[in-house]
Design an enzyme around this catalytic site. Structure first.
Site, PDB file in Angstrom:
ATOM      1  N   TYR A   1       1.188  -1.351   0.108  1.00 39.99           N
ATOM      2  CA  TYR A   1       0.180  -0.118   0.008  1.00 39.99           C
ATOM      3  C   TYR A   1       0.415   1.397   0.020  1.00 39.99           C
ATOM      4  CZ  TYR A   1      -3.266   3.531   1.786  1.00 39.99           C
ATOM      5  OH  TYR A   1      -3.815   4.786   2.635  1.00 39.99           O
ATOM      6  N   GLN A   2       1.832   1.597   1.024  1.00 43.95           N
ATOM      7  CA  GLN A   2       3.047   2.188   1.052  1.00 43.95           C
ATOM      8  C   GLN A   2       3.247   2.720  -0.425  1.00 43.95           C
ATOM      9  OE1 GLN A   2       1.542   4.480   3.167  1.00 43.95           O
ATOM     10  NE2 GLN A   2       3.020   4.362   5.211  1.00 43.95           N
TER      11      GLN A   2
END
Length: 218
Positions: A129-130
């Site tokens: 996600y990051q």
């Protein structure tokens, strides 16, 4: 202004829609499911039924025609796997930015994530996600056709908003209410001098309007 929000049924987006509608702005929110439309109408926003994981840039641009600003507030959500981080948090963000360019909508505000980084290491879903958010941010930052602002909130809470925040290029980690994130987004949309800034946001001691004016150099 007419403002189109991607991820129109999200928790921050619904709060933002209420704030903008109360100010007299014309607001539309992009949603994936028709049954979400009533919640948007209740918030004062026009629902637009469109799946950003399958739509073409031309389809998205058609819904952005005539808008004064676009806000990307979509996300795959905490229960989704790594694949959807790539298709939504990265792919849909890039698609929405490209569509804004195509439609001639310069003002572009992105709800990102503190710690977003295309070079983020790790294999957990949150790591993916990051990286996805970081890659999407980097793509938007390189689009000269957009007057972009990227907002990276800290840990989101559903506590009532305080109207007091810390908004800087680097704040360090901390919690922030979704109410206050929405309030900052509404203020950013009213403050074009924040274009070109990537900002972190946590709870703090500065009133929202003062915090936004400060980063805008006013």
């Amino acid at each position: 202004m007419r403002i189109v929000i991607a991820g129109g049924h999200g928790q921050i987006a619904l709060r933002l829609e209420r704030l903008l509608a109360a100010r007299g702005e014309e607001v539309a929110g992009i949603i994936r499911h028709a049954e979400q439309g009533d919640d948007l109408r209740e918030a004062g926003a026009e629902p637009i039924l469109l799946d950003l994981e399958s739509a073409s840039p031309e389809e998205v641009a058609a819904h952005l025609q005539g808008a004064d600003a676009a806000v990307f507030a979509a996300g795959a959500g905490p229960g989704s796997g790594a694949a959807r981080k790539d298709t939504v948090d990265k792919g849909a963000a890039i698609l929405f930015a490209d569509a804004a360019v195509r439609a001639g909508v310069r003002r572009h505000v992105v709800v990102s994530s503190m710690g977003a980084d295309p070079a983020h290491q790790g294999d957990d879903v949150f790591d993916v996600y990051q990286r996805a958010k970081g890659a999407a941010d980097a793509y938007v930052q390189n689009l000269d056709a957009l007057d972009w602002t990227i907002l990276r909130p800290g840990m989101l809470t559903n506590d009532p908003g305080t109207g007091l925040v810390r908004l800087e290029a680097h704040t360090g980690r901390g919690p922030v209410t979704r109410d206050d994130v929405a309030a900052v987004l509404a203020e950013l949309l009213e403050t074009p001098a924040t274009a070109g800034l990537t900002l972190e946001l946590i709870g703090g001691s500065t009133p929202v309007s003062v915090a936004v004016k400060s980063v805008a150099g006013n």
